[in-house]
Design a protein around this motif. Structure first.
Motif, PDB file in Angstrom:
ATOM      1  N   ARG A   1       0.827  -1.203   0.000  1.00 32.12           N
ATOM      2  CA  ARG A   1       0.000   0.000   0.000  1.00 32.12           C
ATOM      3  C   ARG A   1       0.864   1.256   0.000  1.00 32.12           C
ATOM      4  NH1 ARG A   1      -3.845   2.778  -2.038  1.00 32.12           N
ATOM      5  NH2 ARG A   1      -4.919   4.202  -0.612  1.00 32.12           N
ATOM      6  N   ILE A   2       1.954   1.252   0.773  1.00 30.74           N
ATOM      7  CA  ILE A   2       2.878   2.386   0.811  1.00 30.74           C
ATOM      8  C   ILE A   2       3.500   2.608  -0.566  1.00 30.74           C
ATOM      9  CG2 ILE A   2       5.120   3.159   1.705  1.00 30.74           C
ATOM     10  CD1 ILE A   2       4.322   1.804   4.371  1.00 30.74           C
TER      11      ILE A   2
ATOM     12  N   ASN B   1       2.128  11.779   2.325  1.00 32.53           N
ATOM     13  CA  ASN B   1       1.709  11.859   3.726  1.00 32.53           C
ATOM     14  C   ASN B   1       0.793  10.700   4.100  1.00 32.53           C
ATOM     15  OD1 ASN B   1       3.112  14.141   4.655  1.00 32.53           O
ATOM     16  ND2 ASN B   1       1.637  15.530   3.705  1.00 32.53           N
ATOM     17  N   ALA B   2      -0.027  10.261   3.143  1.00 28.61           N
ATOM     18  CA  ALA B   2      -0.885   9.102   3.401  1.00 28.61           C
ATOM     19  C   ALA B   2      -0.032   7.858   3.626  1.00 28.61           C
ATOM     20  CB  ALA B   2      -1.842   8.886   2.225  1.00 28.61           C
ATOM     21  N   ALA B   3       1.056   7.757   2.858  1.00 25.64           N
ATOM     22  CA  ALA B   3       1.978   6.627   3.039  1.00 25.64           C
ATOM     23  C   ALA B   3       2.657   6.696   4.396  1.00 25.64           C
ATOM     24  CB  ALA B   3       3.010   6.620   1.924  1.00 25.64           C
ATOM     25  N   LEU B   4       3.021   7.913   4.815  1.00 24.21           N
ATOM     26  CA  LEU B   4       3.691   8.081   6.107  1.00 24.21           C
ATOM     27  C   LEU B   4       2.744   7.852   7.280  1.00 24.21           C
ATOM     28  CD1 LEU B   4       5.962  11.147   5.269  1.00 24.21           C
ATOM     29  CD2 LEU B   4       6.695   8.802   5.731  1.00 24.21           C
TER      30      LEU B   4
ATOM     31  N   ASP C   1       3.248   4.179   7.724  1.00 19.75           N
ATOM     32  CA  ASP C   1       4.565   3.924   8.316  1.00 19.75           C
ATOM     33  C   ASP C   1       5.346   5.227   8.318  1.00 19.75           C
ATOM     34  OD1 ASP C   1       7.026   3.117   9.191  1.00 19.75           O
ATOM     35  OD2 ASP C   1       7.447   1.782   7.490  1.00 19.75           O
ATOM     36  N   ILE C   2       5.436   5.847   9.479  1.00 18.94           N
ATOM     37  CA  ILE C   2       6.090   7.155   9.601  1.00 18.94           C
ATOM     38  C   ILE C   2       7.567   7.094   9.245  1.00 18.94           C
ATOM     39  CG2 ILE C   2       6.762   6.935  12.040  1.00 18.94           C
ATOM     40  CD1 ILE C   2       5.871   9.885  12.358  1.00 18.94           C
ATOM     41  N   ASN C   3       8.145   5.885   9.257  1.00 20.86           N
ATOM     42  CA  ASN C   3       9.572   5.731   8.970  1.00 20.86           C
ATOM     43  C   ASN C   3       9.849   5.253   7.543  1.00 20.86           C
ATOM     44  OD1 ASN C   3      10.563   6.451  11.607  1.00 20.86           O
ATOM     45  ND2 ASN C   3       9.765   4.488  12.334  1.00 20.86           N
ATOM     46  N   SER C   4       8.850   5.316   6.686  1.00 17.27           N
ATOM     47  CA  SER C   4       9.070   4.886   5.311  1.00 17.27           C
ATOM     48  C   SER C   4      10.080   5.806   4.627  1.00 17.27           C
ATOM     49  CB  SER C   4       7.756   4.900   4.525  1.00 17.27           C
ATOM     50  OG  SER C   4       8.006   4.732   3.139  1.00 17.27           O
ATOM     51  N   GLU C   5      11.249   5.267   4.315  1.00 15.63           N
ATOM     52  CA  GLU C   5      12.294   6.066   3.682  1.00 15.63           C
ATOM     53  C   GLU C   5      11.876   6.477   2.267  1.00 15.63           C
ATOM     54  OE1 GLU C   5      16.938   5.793   2.230  1.00 15.63           O
ATOM     55  OE2 GLU C   5      15.621   4.047   2.245  1.00 15.63           O
TER      56      GLU C   5
ATOM     57  N   ILE D   1      18.694  11.080   5.420  1.00 11.25           N
ATOM     58  CA  ILE D   1      20.128  10.888   5.650  1.00 11.25           C
ATOM     59  C   ILE D   1      20.358  10.157   6.967  1.00 11.25           C
ATOM     60  CG2 ILE D   1      22.296  12.086   6.146  1.00 11.25           C
ATOM     61  CD1 ILE D   1      21.417  14.169   4.022  1.00 11.25           C
ATOM     62  N   LYS D   2      19.600  10.507   7.986  1.00 11.46           N
ATOM     63  CA  LYS D   2      19.719   9.812   9.271  1.00 11.46           C
ATOM     64  C   LYS D   2      19.334   8.337   9.155  1.00 11.46           C
ATOM     65  CE  LYS D   2      19.070  13.757  12.404  1.00 11.46           C
ATOM     66  NZ  LYS D   2      18.187  14.380  13.429  1.00 11.46           N
ATOM     67  N   GLN D   3      18.386   8.049   8.280  1.00 10.52           N
ATOM     68  CA  GLN D   3      17.963   6.664   8.094  1.00 10.52           C
ATOM     69  C   GLN D   3      19.025   5.825   7.398  1.00 10.52           C
ATOM     70  OE1 GLN D   3      14.250   7.718   6.101  1.00 10.52           O
ATOM     71  NE2 GLN D   3      13.070   6.830   7.781  1.00 10.52           N
ATOM     72  N   ASN D   4      19.909   6.511   6.624  1.00  7.86           N
ATOM     73  CA  ASN D   4      21.066   5.847   6.019  1.00  7.86           C
ATOM     74  C   ASN D   4      20.655   4.630   5.183  1.00  7.86           C
ATOM     75  OD1 ASN D   4      23.813   5.560   5.490  1.00  7.86           O
ATOM     76  ND2 ASN D   4      24.121   4.150   7.199  1.00  7.86           N
ATOM     77  N   GLY D   5      19.640   4.826   4.354  1.00  4.97           N
ATOM     78  CA  GLY D   5      19.113   3.711   3.574  1.00  4.97           C
ATOM     79  C   GLY D   5      19.429   3.829   2.089  1.00  4.97           C
TER      80      GLY D   5
END
Length: 337
Positions: free
Chosen positions: A23-24, A48-51, A54-58, A85-89
Motif C-alpha cells: 500500500r505504501i 503523507n498518506a503513506a507516512l 509507516d512514519i519511517n518509510s524512507e 540521511i539519518k535513516q542511512n538507507g
C-alpha cells in the motif's frame, strides 16, 4: 494447539506487513506520477498518506523531500532530506542532492558545499553531487573549485549535457574563451535541438566572431581576444580564433553563407587544437580536443556543424541534412562509438 496459534498469529502479522508495504509503495508511486504532472500538492498528500501507515518509510520521506524542493518549499525539503540521511538507507545519495540543493536555494551556499562534500565522501563518483557542487562554488565565485567539480561531474557521466554547460559557464567567468567554447560544442552534440540549445548555439556563433567588427567594405577592426597567462594552455588557439573571425570578411568569403563560414571556422579551430595537442594529455585534451580533432580526421566535421545547428530551424540547415543522409549517418556512427 498453542504452537498452531502462535504460527497463525505470526503469519497474519507477516501478511499485514506485506500488505502495508504494498500500500505504501502504491501511494508513493502514485505521488511520483502526480509530481511528474506538476500536481505537487496532490503528490504531497499521497506521500503523507503513506507516512500515516509507516512514519519511517524512507521511500515516502525521500519523495516528499524531493517534491517539496520542486515546489520551492526548501525548508520542508531540508527537514525531510535530513531525516532520510539519518535513516542511512537506499535513498541516501539522492537525499544529499536534495539537502545540498535546498540549502543553496535558501542562500546557505557554504552549508550546501559542506553537504555536497560530505555526500561525495560516500559517493565520490556521483555526477549530481559534483554537478551541484560546481554550481554552488560558481555562485560563491570560487571558480577554480567550481571547474574541478564540473570536470568531476563530466568524468562521472560524460553524456550529461548540463555538466558541460556548467563547465562552459564557469570557465567563461575565468575569461578563457577556448575552454568555454569546447564544452558548448560538446553540449550541443549531446542536446542539439532544445530551447537552451538555441540559446547556446547562438552563443557559440557569437564567440567565434568575438572582438571583430567590420567598419566598412574594406576595413575590419580586430581586437585579439587572448589570455596569455602561463596557466592558459589554449592562449595560442584563442589568438587564432580572432584571426579566423577577421578572415570571414575577406573577399574570398563574401559569397559564402553564414553556415559555410561556421563550418570552416569550426574545422579550423578543431584542426589547430589538434596540432597543438601532440603529446598533451589531461581532461581538456582527451575529452574535447582529441574527439573534436577526430571529427576533422574522419571528415565528419561538416555534418557535425549542421547537426548542432538544428535548433535554429533554418531552411539551409534542414535542406543540407535532408540532402546528405549518408554523411549524417556517418556522424551518428561516429557519435555512437
Amino acid at each position: 494447539m498453542k504452537f498452531l496459534l502462535t504460527l497463525t498469529i505470526g503469519l497474519l502479522f507477516t501478511v499485514t506487513l506485506f500488505g502495508q508495504e504494498d500500500r505504501i509503495n502504491e501511494l508513493v508511486k502514485r505521488g511520483i506520477e502526480l509530481n511528474d504532472q506538476g500536481k505537487y500538492a496532490e503528490a504531497v498528500a499521497k506521500y503523507n498518506a503513506a507516512l500515516e501507515i509507516d512514519i519511517n518509510s524512507e521511500f515516502a520521506t525521500y519523495e516528499l523531500s524531493y517534491t517539496y524542493m520542486t515546489m520551492g518549499q526548501y525548508d520542508n525539503a531540508v527537514r525531510y532530506s535530513k531525516k532520510v540521511i539519518k535513516q542511512n538507507g537506499s535513498h541516501l545519495h539522492e537525499a544529499y542532492v536534495v539537502l545540498g540543493s535546498s540549502l543553496d536555494m535558501l542562500g546557505k551556499s557554504k552549508k550546501a558545499v559542506d553537504v555536497f562534500v560530505e555526500g561525495l565522501a560516500l559517493f565520490p563518483n556521483s555526477n549530481l553531487l559534483n554537478y551541484n557542487l560546481a554550481l554552488t562554488y560558481y555562485k560563491l565565485q570560487n571558480y577554480e573549485k567550481a571547474e574541478v567539480a564540473a570536470i568531476n561531474a563530466i568524468i562521472a557521466k560524460p553524456k550529461h549535457p548540463s555538466s558541460h554547460l556548467a563547465l562552459s559557464t564557469i570557465v567563461q567567468a575565468k575569461e578563457e574563451q577556448i575552454k568555454s567554447l569546447l564544452p558548448l560544442y560538446y553540449f550541443l552534440m549531446l542536446e542539439p535541438n532544445s530551447q537552451r540549445s538555441k540559446i547556446n548555439y547562438i552563443k557559440v556563433r557569437e564567440m567565434l566572431i568575438q572582438g571583430v567588427t567590420q567598419k566598412d567594405e574594406k576595413n575590419v577592426d580586430m581586437k585579439i581576444v587572448s589570455d596569455t597567462s602561463s596557466s592558459n594552455e589554449f592562449s595560442g588557439a584563442e589568438m587564432m580564433v580572432s584571426l579566423r573571425a577577421a578572415a570571414r570578411y575577406a573577399a574570398a568569403n563574401r559569397n559564402k553563407s553564414d553556415m559555410q563560414i561556421f563550418v570552416e571556422s569550426t574545422r579550423g579551430i578543431f584542426s589547430i587544437l589538434g596540432e597543438m595537442k601532440k603529446d598533451k594529455t589531461g581532461f581538456w585534451w582527451d575529452i574535447y580536443v582529441a574527439r573534436f580533432n577526430d571529427l576533422v580526421a574522419t571528415n565528419n566535421y561538416e555534418a557535425f556543424c549542421y547537426y548542432i545547428s538544428k535548433s535554429i530551424n533554418a531552411d539551409e540547415v534542414k535542406k543540407w541534412i535532408a540532402d546528405n543522409p549518408s554523411k549524417m549517418q556517418a556522424l551518428m556512427d561516429w557519435m555512437n562509438k
